[in-house]
Structures are given as C-alpha cells and as structure tokens.
Design a protein around this motif. Sequence first.
Motif, PDB file in Angstrom:
ATOM      1  N   LEU A 177      36.296  39.757  49.822  1.00 18.80           N
ATOM      2  CA  LEU A 177      37.101  38.736  49.140  1.00 18.80           C
ATOM      3  C   LEU A 177      36.250  37.524  48.774  1.00 18.80           C
ATOM      4  O   LEU A 177      36.401  36.951  47.683  1.00 18.80           O
ATOM      5  N   ARG A 178      35.350  37.129  49.700  1.00 16.86           N
ATOM      6  CA  ARG A 178      34.469  36.005  49.391  1.00 16.86           C
ATOM      7  C   ARG A 178      33.574  36.325  48.201  1.00 16.86           C
ATOM      8  O   ARG A 178      33.340  35.480  47.331  1.00 16.86           O
ATOM      9  N   ALA A 179      33.055  37.565  48.189  1.00 19.99           N
ATOM     10  CA  ALA A 179      32.197  37.962  47.064  1.00 19.99           C
ATOM     11  C   ALA A 179      32.980  37.984  45.757  1.00 19.99           C
ATOM     12  O   ALA A 179      32.491  37.546  44.713  1.00 19.99           O
ATOM     13  N   GLU A 180      34.209  38.519  45.811  1.00 22.27           N
ATOM     14  CA  GLU A 180      35.031  38.559  44.605  1.00 22.27           C
ATOM     15  C   GLU A 180      35.398  37.163  44.140  1.00 22.27           C
ATOM     16  O   GLU A 180      35.419  36.882  42.934  1.00 22.27           O
ATOM     17  N   LEU A 181      35.695  36.280  45.116  1.00 24.15           N
ATOM     18  CA  LEU A 181      36.022  34.898  44.759  1.00 24.15           C
ATOM     19  C   LEU A 181      34.825  34.213  44.112  1.00 24.15           C
ATOM     20  O   LEU A 181      34.973  33.506  43.101  1.00 24.15           O
ATOM     21  N   LYS A 182      33.642  34.419  44.679  1.00 23.28           N
ATOM     22  CA  LYS A 182      32.444  33.821  44.097  1.00 23.28           C
ATOM     23  C   LYS A 182      32.197  34.345  42.693  1.00 23.28           C
ATOM     24  O   LYS A 182      31.859  33.583  41.774  1.00 23.28           O
ATOM     25  N   SER A 183      32.401  35.678  42.523  1.00 26.24           N
ATOM     26  CA  SER A 183      32.216  36.268  41.205  1.00 26.24           C
ATOM     27  C   SER A 183      33.221  35.703  40.211  1.00 26.24           C
ATOM     28  O   SER A 183      32.876  35.404  39.059  1.00 26.24           O
ATOM     29  N   ALA A 184      34.482  35.556  40.680  1.00 23.45           N
ATOM     30  CA  ALA A 184      35.517  34.990  39.797  1.00 23.45           C
ATOM     31  C   ALA A 184      35.189  33.552  39.425  1.00 23.45           C
ATOM     32  O   ALA A 184      35.383  33.129  38.277  1.00 23.45           O
ATOM     33  N   GLN A 185      34.682  32.781  40.394  1.00 20.72           N
ATOM     34  CA  GLN A 185      34.316  31.393  40.109  1.00 20.72           C
ATOM     35  C   GLN A 185      33.177  31.326  39.098  1.00 20.72           C
ATOM     36  O   GLN A 185      33.190  30.490  38.191  1.00 20.72           O
ATOM     37  N   LEU A 186      32.189  32.232  39.251  1.00 21.76           N
ATOM     38  CA  LEU A 186      31.086  32.246  38.297  1.00 21.76           C
ATOM     39  C   LEU A 186      31.576  32.643  36.910  1.00 21.76           C
ATOM     40  O   LEU A 186      31.150  32.057  35.897  1.00 21.76           O
ATOM     41  N   SER A 187      32.480  33.645  36.871  1.00 18.82           N
ATOM     42  CA  SER A 187      33.022  34.075  35.578  1.00 18.82           C
ATOM     43  C   SER A 187      33.826  32.956  34.929  1.00 18.82           C
ATOM     44  O   SER A 187      33.739  32.734  33.719  1.00 18.82           O
ATOM     45  N   LEU A 188      34.611  32.247  35.765  1.00 13.86           N
ATOM     46  CA  LEU A 188      35.416  31.146  35.235  1.00 13.86           C
ATOM     47  C   LEU A 188      34.521  30.020  34.716  1.00 13.86           C
ATOM     48  O   LEU A 188      34.781  29.452  33.643  1.00 13.86           O
ATOM     49  N   ALA A 189      33.464  29.724  35.476  1.00 16.56           N
ATOM     50  CA  ALA A 189      32.537  28.679  35.030  1.00 16.56           C
ATOM     51  C   ALA A 189      31.871  29.077  33.719  1.00 16.56           C
ATOM     52  O   ALA A 189      31.698  28.249  32.819  1.00 16.56           O
ATOM     53  N   GLU A 190      31.500  30.364  33.602  1.00 14.45           N
ATOM     54  CA  GLU A 190      30.884  30.834  32.360  1.00 14.45           C
ATOM     55  C   GLU A 190      31.875  30.781  31.210  1.00 14.45           C
ATOM     56  O   GLU A 190      31.521  30.399  30.083  1.00 14.45           O
ATOM     57  N   ALA A 191      33.141  31.142  31.494  1.00 16.78           N
ATOM     58  CA  ALA A 191      34.174  31.069  30.454  1.00 16.78           C
ATOM     59  C   ALA A 191      34.385  29.642  29.992  1.00 16.78           C
ATOM     60  O   ALA A 191      34.519  29.366  28.793  1.00 16.78           O
ATOM     61  N   HIS A 192      34.397  28.700  30.957  1.00 16.13           N
ATOM     62  CA  HIS A 192      34.551  27.295  30.592  1.00 16.13           C
ATOM     63  C   HIS A 192      33.349  26.816  29.773  1.00 16.13           C
ATOM     64  O   HIS A 192      33.522  26.043  28.811  1.00 16.13           O
ATOM     65  N   ARG A 193      32.165  27.278  30.155  1.00 17.76           N
ATOM     66  CA  ARG A 193      30.975  26.884  29.402  1.00 17.76           C
ATOM     67  C   ARG A 193      31.047  27.405  27.975  1.00 17.76           C
ATOM     68  O   ARG A 193      30.770  26.663  27.005  1.00 17.76           O
ATOM     69  N   LEU A 194      31.423  28.683  27.834  1.00 18.22           N
ATOM     70  CA  LEU A 194      31.522  29.266  26.497  1.00 18.22           C
ATOM     71  C   LEU A 194      32.623  28.594  25.681  1.00 18.22           C
ATOM     72  O   LEU A 194      32.464  28.360  24.478  1.00 18.22           O
TER      73      LEU A 194
END
Length: 396
Positions: A177-194
């Motif tokens: 769950l921690r790994a998935e949460l970290k991955s989701a946070q990175l994806s969200l940050a990348e989406a916000h950047r894009l």
Amino acid sequence: MTIVLQRPQRGDPFWIWTLHWWDVTSWMIIGLLAVITIVGDTPRTTGYGSLALLALLGICYGLVRRRPGNPVLGAYAYLALLVLVLGGLSYLRDGFGVLYTLTLPQFVIFVNSLRSSIVYSGLGAVAITVGGSLREGPNADVLTTNAISSFAVYAVGILIAVLTPRALELRDERAQLRAELKSAQLSLAEAHRLQGAAEERERLAREIHDTLAQGFASIIALAEAARSGLETDAERSAQQLQSIERTARDNLAEARVLVGSAPRSGVAPGSAARTLRRTLDRFTEDTGVTVTADLPDIECDQPTRIALLRCTQESLANIRKHAAASAVDVVLARQPFGIELEIIDDGRGFVVEESRGFGLNGMRKRLAELGGELTVTSSVGDGTRILAMIPTNGQV
C-alpha cells in the motif's frame, strides 16, 4: 511466512516491531552476560568456553544479517549453530538456559515456514534440557524439571511462530500500500506538472494571439494599404507607415512581456476608459471605420482592465478582418453585478454556432478566469454584438 532480516519500517505491525526489539534486547543481555563473565570470578575454562561460544554466535549472527544469501552460512545453518551453542552454554554455565528464551524470535525471523520454526525452536528446547541435565549429572528429577521449564518456553515459541505469519502478511500488505501510495503521489505530481505546462502553453498561445498575432496582422494590412496609396495619397500612406511603426513597437513591448523582461501585464496603469479609448482611436485611424464610444471613467483592477482591453482588441481585429463594417458602437458600463463591455458592428455577421476561431474561445477563457462570461449574438447580414461581463464583487 518469509525470512525477516530487514529492520521494520514505520507503519509495520506492532508484532513485527515487538520481535525486532526482543531480538535487539536479547543481544544487549548477551553482551552484558559476556561482560559479567569477563570481570567475574568464573572459572577460567568455563569462562573461556562460554565467551568463545557467545563470540561465535554473535559473529555468525552478524554474517547472516548482513549477507542473508551467503551460500556457506545460511539462515538454517545459523539456526543449527544456535541450537548447538544453547546446548553448550547450558552445559557450561548454570542459568544460561535463559538464553533460549531470549533467542526465541530468531527461530521465527530466520525461517520461511511455520513448520521450520516449530522444529528448530523444539530442537533448542531439547538442547538446553540435555545440556543442563548433563551439567547437573544423571538425575531423573533434574531431567524432569529441566524438561518442564524448557517445554514451557517452547510453548511460547510455538505461539510466536503461529502469530508471526499473519503479522508478516500485514507487513507486506502495508508495504504494498505504501508503494502504491507513493506511485500514485508521483503520478499525481506528474499529472499536475503536465497540466500546469499545458495551461501555461495555452496561456502563452492566447497572449500571442491577442497581442503579437493581431499586431502582425495589423502591420500587414497597413503595409498593403500604404503601398497601394503611395502614388495617389502620399499623406495617408505616411500616416499608415507611422501606424506600422507604432504597432511594431507595441509588438516589441508585448514580446518583452512574454519573455519576462518587462512588467507582466504589458498594460500601463490607468482607467479602463483611457485604455480602451487609445485602442479605439488607433483602430479608427488605421481603418477609417466610424467608432462611437460611451466610455465612462470606470476604475477597476489590473486583471479586469487587461481582460477588457484584450476583448476589445480581439473584437476590433475580427471586425477589421471579417466584418466589412462601416460603424462600430462601444459601450462600457458598471452594473450592480460587475462591469459590462458591449461592442456592436454593422458588418456582414456570421453564424455563431459555426464559429471555430481561436479568438472567441480565447476571450471566453480569459473572462472565465475572472468569473466572467462572453455572449456573442450575430446572424448573417445583421452585424455582430459582443457582450463581455466581469463581476467585481464590489471591489475596484
């Protein structure tokens, strides 16, 4: 159940941390026993023997911890050594059978099955029973007493072995769950950047369209008109050349704003009426179209003034390029709900639903950023009415 060699992480189950600190505490006590052996009056042979066994056990424990894949000394080889050391220490020293209780977690954290944990911890119980009985001599009562105490501790070891697998499952689930949460946070940050990059590209495109592109279009139209009138109306051509120069200078100023070397807005402070008046006068001078303007001196903030100016510039550019109008009416008014800008021309008009131009959409988005809206009314042959509304919420 998997081999647990790594230090627990934050968020791991309480039981995993309990086993970890139990193991750490056991080695602290083992170290204390070694110190007592060294400074105490323990017989030399017994003392050296117990210190050698403790040192051997500590070295092998460190090797297995640091290199769990060691082909020479694996986890199961270490547990076999632990059983022998427990038996040897129980034989050499009275009371050292307590080390079995201290090392119970090791029979869980170095195995990969419940059965292995039960078997090895059982061998440990047998080892301290046999070692203690041999030290005290052949005696049925001693053997019985040692067996009862050893197997009582063994029962605790079985309980630990039974509880640990579920704790390990929880640990792995939480780690996932921690790994998935970290991955989701990175994806969200990348989406916000894009998204931010896309919004910035759109903003720049709108600014370029509303400023530089319109300026260049005006320069082209003025240059064509000046060239065609050089021989018939030199004075008019000279005025048009001056307009070209002013427009080029304005474009240069806007370009500096876009690259960040000038104030952000590119619009000088002042009232909206004065700002719009200059734009309308320039339009009349360049095109000859009659402009009737009702521009009361309305004070408003810089973003609102910029939006009103850009909407005016876009509307006039469309009139110049498409409407073939002879007259334009412009009305600026403050209403209870905000500021309204109305621009009406008597040109050829168009079908609003079929309009796919960038300019109207750009105006709508610019006004929407300020909470406003754009209304376009037109039909073929009946001219066009542009109404821009920007709420002010009582603030000027």
